[in-house]
Design a protein around this motif. Sequence first.
Motif, PDB file in Angstrom:
ATOM      1  N   SER A  55     -30.320 -42.998 -68.507  1.00  0.00           N
ATOM      2  CA  SER A  55     -29.161 -42.150 -68.256  1.00  0.00           C
ATOM      3  C   SER A  55     -28.903 -41.227 -69.443  1.00  0.00           C
ATOM      4  O   SER A  55     -28.659 -40.029 -69.282  1.00  0.00           O
ATOM      5  CB  SER A  55     -27.937 -43.016 -67.980  1.00  0.00           C
ATOM      6  OG  SER A  55     -26.804 -42.206 -67.788  1.00  0.00           O
ATOM      7  N   TYR A  56     -28.987 -41.775 -70.636  1.00  0.00           N
ATOM      8  CA  TYR A  56     -28.797 -40.993 -71.857  1.00  0.00           C
ATOM      9  C   TYR A  56     -29.873 -39.919 -71.976  1.00  0.00           C
ATOM     10  O   TYR A  56     -29.593 -38.757 -72.223  1.00  0.00           O
ATOM     11  CB  TYR A  56     -28.837 -41.937 -73.054  1.00  0.00           C
ATOM     12  CG  TYR A  56     -28.712 -41.283 -74.401  1.00  0.00           C
ATOM     13  CD1 TYR A  56     -27.517 -40.696 -74.801  1.00  0.00           C
ATOM     14  CD2 TYR A  56     -29.777 -41.291 -75.290  1.00  0.00           C
ATOM     15  CE1 TYR A  56     -27.386 -40.117 -76.062  1.00  0.00           C
ATOM     16  CE2 TYR A  56     -29.658 -40.716 -76.542  1.00  0.00           C
ATOM     17  CZ  TYR A  56     -28.464 -40.130 -76.928  1.00  0.00           C
ATOM     18  OH  TYR A  56     -28.348 -39.562 -78.161  1.00  0.00           O
ATOM     19  N   SER A  59     -29.421 -37.472 -68.719  1.00  0.00           N
ATOM     20  CA  SER A  59     -28.130 -36.952 -68.264  1.00  0.00           C
ATOM     21  C   SER A  59     -27.129 -36.616 -69.358  1.00  0.00           C
ATOM     22  O   SER A  59     -26.149 -35.936 -69.074  1.00  0.00           O
ATOM     23  CB  SER A  59     -27.476 -37.985 -67.328  1.00  0.00           C
ATOM     24  OG  SER A  59     -28.324 -38.283 -66.259  1.00  0.00           O
ATOM     25  N   ASN A  60     -27.327 -37.088 -70.561  1.00  0.00           N
ATOM     26  CA  ASN A  60     -26.327 -36.879 -71.600  1.00  0.00           C
ATOM     27  C   ASN A  60     -26.415 -35.456 -72.131  1.00  0.00           C
ATOM     28  O   ASN A  60     -27.395 -35.065 -72.767  1.00  0.00           O
ATOM     29  CB  ASN A  60     -26.524 -37.901 -72.721  1.00  0.00           C
ATOM     30  CG  ASN A  60     -25.455 -37.796 -73.767  1.00  0.00           C
ATOM     31  OD1 ASN A  60     -25.486 -36.893 -74.596  1.00  0.00           O
ATOM     32  ND2 ASN A  60     -24.519 -38.733 -73.741  1.00  0.00           N
ATOM     33  N   ARG A  61     -25.375 -34.673 -71.878  1.00  0.00           N
ATOM     34  CA  ARG A  61     -25.374 -33.258 -72.263  1.00  0.00           C
ATOM     35  C   ARG A  61     -25.434 -33.080 -73.776  1.00  0.00           C
ATOM     36  O   ARG A  61     -26.126 -32.191 -74.264  1.00  0.00           O
ATOM     37  CB  ARG A  61     -24.114 -32.583 -71.676  1.00  0.00           C
ATOM     38  CG  ARG A  61     -24.087 -31.112 -71.858  1.00  0.00           C
ATOM     39  CD  ARG A  61     -25.175 -30.465 -71.040  1.00  0.00           C
ATOM     40  NE  ARG A  61     -25.195 -29.044 -71.335  1.00  0.00           N
ATOM     41  CZ  ARG A  61     -26.161 -28.248 -70.993  1.00  0.00           C
ATOM     42  NH1 ARG A  61     -27.176 -28.714 -70.318  1.00  0.00           N
ATOM     43  NH2 ARG A  61     -26.125 -26.982 -71.297  1.00  0.00           N
ATOM     44  N   PHE A 115     -28.593 -44.749 -80.173  1.00  0.00           N
ATOM     45  CA  PHE A 115     -27.989 -44.995 -78.865  1.00  0.00           C
ATOM     46  C   PHE A 115     -28.173 -46.455 -78.466  1.00  0.00           C
ATOM     47  O   PHE A 115     -27.221 -47.101 -78.001  1.00  0.00           O
ATOM     48  CB  PHE A 115     -28.589 -44.072 -77.802  1.00  0.00           C
ATOM     49  CG  PHE A 115     -28.064 -44.376 -76.438  1.00  0.00           C
ATOM     50  CD1 PHE A 115     -26.812 -43.920 -76.050  1.00  0.00           C
ATOM     51  CD2 PHE A 115     -28.801 -45.137 -75.546  1.00  0.00           C
ATOM     52  CE1 PHE A 115     -26.302 -44.221 -74.796  1.00  0.00           C
ATOM     53  CE2 PHE A 115     -28.305 -45.442 -74.291  1.00  0.00           C
ATOM     54  CZ  PHE A 115     -27.054 -44.984 -73.910  1.00  0.00           C
TER      55      PHE A 115
END
Length: 179
Positions: A55-56, A59-61, A115
Amino acid sequence: SGAGICADLLASMPGDAKDADADDAKENDDAKDDDAKADAAPAGRDESIVTKVASYFFSNRAFSDELERWVESKAHLVVDDEDDDGAPEADEYRLEHTALHREFQRFYEARLEAFIAAEGSTPAAFYAEVRHAAEREGPDEGAALIGQIILATADFDVFMGMMRDYGRAASAARRRRGK
């Protein structure tokens, strides 16, 4: 981690060329890896560290913006080595490209490792989950596929292609604005 997340992940993937000592060490560590996997995914698959990293990663902007800024600041170092047709001026890469790739790996790995730590996990748990998924599902499915994608990002040829593509697009945009 001393070697970096991508190097460690590569070493953890089944099917990679390893010597017998590395395979023996892997077998001896399987019990510890099972414990790390259990710690990484206490509430099931949705809570797994690999799912969180995916997800990171995708998807992480903030992560993608930071990655794009790094590429943008360095892409000219690769594109400047091309002729007018966009082909490399030499058949081989320059030593500076290898150094740039190492810098990218450190940049990228530091963010992924931070992260993973912020999520309360460890690189060892991440590697264990990817390895177990590859053994269970195959190397091109689920968590193992995420590991393969992260490895591809660290691959020198993939890196150089990314840098060239970005640099060419930025050069074309500058030319269009200049006309």
